[in-house]
Write an enzyme that holds these catalytic residues in place. Structure first.
Site, PDB file in Angstrom:
ATOM      1  N   GLY A  53       0.104 -19.621  -0.320  1.00 19.86           N
ATOM      2  CA  GLY A  53       1.014 -18.473  -0.471  1.00 19.86           C
ATOM      3  C   GLY A  53       2.438 -18.960  -0.249  1.00 19.86           C
ATOM      4  N   GLY A  95       5.846 -17.131  -1.210  1.00 19.86           N
ATOM      5  CA  GLY A  95       6.130 -15.795  -0.662  1.00 19.86           C
ATOM      6  C   GLY A  95       7.122 -15.852   0.490  1.00 19.86           C
ATOM      7  N   MET A  97       6.621 -15.160   3.677  1.00 18.77           N
ATOM      8  CA  MET A  97       6.047 -15.864   4.828  1.00 18.77           C
ATOM      9  C   MET A  97       5.897 -17.359   4.529  1.00 18.77           C
ATOM     10  SD  MET A  97       5.751 -14.026   7.418  1.00 18.77           S
ATOM     11  CE  MET A  97       4.731 -15.163   8.316  1.00 18.77           C
ATOM     12  N   GLY A 111      -3.089 -14.869   7.945  1.00 20.14           N
ATOM     13  CA  GLY A 111      -2.427 -13.608   8.284  1.00 20.14           C
ATOM     14  C   GLY A 111      -2.489 -12.643   7.118  1.00 20.14           C
ATOM     15  N   SER A 138      -3.737  -9.654  12.214  1.00 25.03           N
ATOM     16  CA  SER A 138      -2.858  -8.781  11.437  1.00 25.03           C
ATOM     17  C   SER A 138      -1.415  -8.933  11.903  1.00 25.03           C
ATOM     18  CB  SER A 138      -3.289  -7.320  11.590  1.00 25.03           C
ATOM     19  OG  SER A 138      -3.257  -6.956  12.954  1.00 25.03           O
ATOM     20  N   ASN A 139      -1.217  -9.629  13.054  1.00 28.52           N
ATOM     21  CA  ASN A 139       0.135  -9.832  13.565  1.00 28.52           C
ATOM     22  C   ASN A 139       0.149 -11.140  14.348  1.00 28.52           C
ATOM     23  OD1 ASN A 139       2.528  -9.723  15.185  1.00 28.52           O
ATOM     24  ND2 ASN A 139       2.635  -7.533  14.759  1.00 28.52           N
ATOM     25  N   HIS A 187       8.571   1.380  11.185  1.00 29.30           N
ATOM     26  CA  HIS A 187       8.788   0.305  10.210  1.00 29.30           C
ATOM     27  C   HIS A 187       9.777   0.765   9.143  1.00 29.30           C
ATOM     28  CE1 HIS A 187       5.051  -1.388  11.938  1.00 29.30           C
ATOM     29  NE2 HIS A 187       5.533  -2.545  11.517  1.00 29.30           N
ATOM     30  N   HIS A 188      10.212  -0.195   8.334  1.00 29.11           N
ATOM     31  CA  HIS A 188      11.127   0.078   7.216  1.00 29.11           C
ATOM     32  C   HIS A 188      10.503   1.050   6.203  1.00 29.11           C
ATOM     33  CE1 HIS A 188       8.621  -2.664   4.855  1.00 29.11           C
ATOM     34  NE2 HIS A 188       8.570  -3.371   5.969  1.00 29.11           N
ATOM     35  N   LYS A 233       7.345   0.257   3.795  1.00 26.28           N
ATOM     36  CA  LYS A 233       5.972   0.011   4.255  1.00 26.28           C
ATOM     37  C   LYS A 233       5.084   1.176   3.829  1.00 26.28           C
ATOM     38  CE  LYS A 233       3.182  -1.373   8.218  1.00 26.28           C
ATOM     39  NZ  LYS A 233       2.556  -2.512   7.554  1.00 26.28           N
TER      40      LYS A 233
HETATM   41  P1  NAD Z   1       4.780 -12.117  -0.680  1.00 30.11           P
HETATM   42  O1  NAD Z   1       4.394 -11.116  -1.701  1.00 30.11           O
HETATM   43  O2  NAD Z   1       6.221 -12.464  -0.493  1.00 30.11           O
HETATM   44  O3  NAD Z   1       3.996 -13.492  -0.970  1.00 30.11           O
HETATM   45  C1  NAD Z   1       2.654 -13.530  -1.338  1.00 30.11           C
HETATM   46  C2  NAD Z   1       2.309 -14.964  -1.684  1.00 30.11           C
HETATM   47  O4  NAD Z   1       0.907 -15.047  -1.997  1.00 30.11           O
HETATM   48  C3  NAD Z   1       3.040 -15.519  -2.886  1.00 30.11           C
HETATM   49  O5  NAD Z   1       3.405 -16.867  -2.607  1.00 30.11           O
HETATM   50  C4  NAD Z   1       1.989 -15.514  -4.015  1.00 30.11           C
HETATM   51  O6  NAD Z   1       2.210 -16.537  -4.968  1.00 30.11           O
HETATM   52  C5  NAD Z   1       0.740 -15.803  -3.196  1.00 30.11           C
HETATM   53  N1  NAD Z   1      -0.481 -15.399  -3.883  1.00 30.11           N
HETATM   54  C6  NAD Z   1      -0.781 -14.199  -4.413  1.00 30.11           C
HETATM   55  N2  NAD Z   1      -1.995 -14.222  -4.996  1.00 30.11           N
HETATM   56  C7  NAD Z   1      -2.481 -15.472  -4.791  1.00 30.11           C
HETATM   57  C8  NAD Z   1      -3.663 -16.126  -5.180  1.00 30.11           C
HETATM   58  N3  NAD Z   1      -4.600 -15.498  -5.879  1.00 30.11           N
HETATM   59  N4  NAD Z   1      -3.842 -17.414  -4.783  1.00 30.11           N
HETATM   60  C9  NAD Z   1      -2.888 -18.064  -4.084  1.00 30.11           C
HETATM   61  N5  NAD Z   1      -1.717 -17.496  -3.709  1.00 30.11           N
HETATM   62  C10 NAD Z   1      -1.522 -16.227  -4.068  1.00 30.11           C
HETATM   63  O7  NAD Z   1       4.153 -11.606   0.699  1.00 30.11           O
HETATM   64  P2  NAD Z   1       4.524 -11.992   2.205  1.00 30.11           P
HETATM   65  O8  NAD Z   1       5.480 -11.007   2.742  1.00 30.11           O
HETATM   66  O9  NAD Z   1       4.853 -13.451   2.288  1.00 30.11           O
HETATM   67  O10 NAD Z   1       3.134 -11.691   2.913  1.00 30.11           O
HETATM   68  C11 NAD Z   1       1.973 -12.411   2.552  1.00 30.11           C
HETATM   69  C12 NAD Z   1       0.767 -11.844   3.285  1.00 30.11           C
HETATM   70  O11 NAD Z   1       0.947 -11.976   4.700  1.00 30.11           O
HETATM   71  C13 NAD Z   1       0.520 -10.348   3.042  1.00 30.11           C
HETATM   72  O12 NAD Z   1      -0.867 -10.123   3.064  1.00 30.11           O
HETATM   73  C14 NAD Z   1       1.199  -9.695   4.248  1.00 30.11           C
HETATM   74  O13 NAD Z   1       0.683  -8.417   4.539  1.00 30.11           O
HETATM   75  C15 NAD Z   1       0.838 -10.693   5.311  1.00 30.11           C
HETATM   76  N6  NAD Z   1       1.686 -10.728   6.514  1.00 30.11           N
HETATM   77  C16 NAD Z   1       1.033 -10.911   7.687  1.00 30.11           C
HETATM   78  C17 NAD Z   1       1.748 -11.066   8.863  1.00 30.11           C
HETATM   79  C18 NAD Z   1       0.984 -11.345  10.139  1.00 30.11           C
HETATM   80  O14 NAD Z   1       1.602 -11.596  11.188  1.00 30.11           O
HETATM   81  N7  NAD Z   1      -0.344 -11.353  10.089  1.00 30.11           N
HETATM   82  C19 NAD Z   1       3.149 -11.009   8.852  1.00 30.11           C
HETATM   83  C20 NAD Z   1       3.790 -10.828   7.618  1.00 30.11           C
HETATM   84  C21 NAD Z   1       3.057 -10.706   6.444  1.00 30.11           C
END
Ligand code: NAD
Length: 242
Positions: free
Chosen positions: A12, A15, A17, A93, A118-119, A149-150, A153
């Site tokens: 990912g 994205g 994160m 996450g 989840s966090n 939250h913003h 969400k």
């Molecule tokens: P984002 O939309 O900016 O990025 C998502 C990323 O996932 C992108 O790089 C995309 O290319 C990739 N992706 C999507 N489908 C894919 C696939 N099939 N195979 C491989 N990669 C794939 O989202 P974000 O804000 O970076 O958040 C990503 C995830 O993390 C979400 O599920 C979000 O809810 C979660 N999140 C969790 C926490 C935590 O602390 N647990 C904190 C923030 C975000």
């Protein structure tokens, strides 16, 4: 003799994160990102010395110690399968995973060390523990969880509020939830215990999303070399303090 860096696969990577993980990992000598995986074919094969792969090329990634996955539910199964196949740890996450995917995590935890949360904020991990203790000690007090939250969400209550509520419930409380959506609030969680004539307020405020990436990197370091099991961030924090 110096210890070799822990080899990470970031899943990912394009994205919000993923970018934070790449930036923060690059600042550390104890970590080396050996593969960054994006959904589509990367525009550049190597960025700042980090090899990039498309999700369809996941199996071509070099050997790694721990994968950090912040993607979407549709990307989750392949990275979990790869970690099991390679005997590597998994820090995930990714939210919104299905019941079937949760079951797959439980199965995988018999083969590899993993943490799904989840966090990933370390402050929220401590809050979770405090809530459990307060709820156990304050039977009959009202327990309310207010999360803010913003405005973008979608889900409410937040996954974190539900996790905190589960901690309270485990200790016998019956939590009630309230959700606020306003401006650009990154994330606030208030867990309030109210008795007759007194009140305890436990609050966590996130002001920057980097806390989740830092927590995930902390989890990856702690997970590396551990026995197969499903760990909580809380467990890893406690282990690092001993
Ligand atoms: P984002 O939309 O900016 O990025 C998502 C990323 O996932 C992108 O790089 C995309 O290319 C990739 N992706 C999507 N489908 C894919 C696939 N099939 N195979 C491989 N990669 C794939 O989202 P974000 O804000 O970076 O958040 C990503 C995830 O993390 C979400 O599920 C979000 O809810 C979660 N999140 C969790 C926490 C935590 O602390 N647990 C904190 C923030 C975000």
């Amino acid at each position: 003799m110096t210890t070799p860096p822990i080899r990470l696969l970031v899943h990912g990577a394009s994205g919000r994160m993923g970018q934070a993980l790449l930036r923060l990992a690059a600042e550390r000598d104890d970590l080396q990102v050996v593969a960054a995986v994006t959904r589509r074919s990367p525009a550049q094969r190597v960025v700042d010395g980090v090899p990039h792969f498309a999700a369809s090329e996941l199996h071509g990634a070099p050997q790694f110690d721990v994968a950090i996955d912040f993607s979407l539910p549709e990307g989750f199964d392949p990275v979990l399968a790869l970690c099991v196949e390679r005997g590597a740890g998994l820090v995930s996450g990714t939210t919104g995973i299905s019941e079937t995917q949760r079951q797959a995590l439980i199965q995988a935890a018999t083969r590899i060390p993993l943490v799904w949360a989840s966090n990933f904020s370390l402050g929220v991990a401590v809050l979770d523990e405090l809530v459990e203790r307060a709820a156990a000690a304050l039977a009959d007090w009202d327990c309310d969880i207010v999360e803010s939250h913003h405005v973008h969400k979608q889900d409410a209550p937040s996954g974190t509020a539900l996790t905190l509520g589960a901690a309270a419930q485990k200790s016998g409380a019956q939590p009630h939830y309230a959700s606020l959506r306003a401006g650009d609030i990154v994330g606030e969680h208030l867990v309030q215990f109210t008795g007759l004539g007194e009140r305890i307020e436990l609050t966590h405020r996130a002001t920057n999303r980097d806390i989740f990436a830092r927590g995930a990197l902390f989890a990856a370091v702690q997970l590396n070399g551990r026995a197969p099991a499903s760990y909580r961030v809380r467990d890893l924090l406690a282990a690092s303090a001993t």
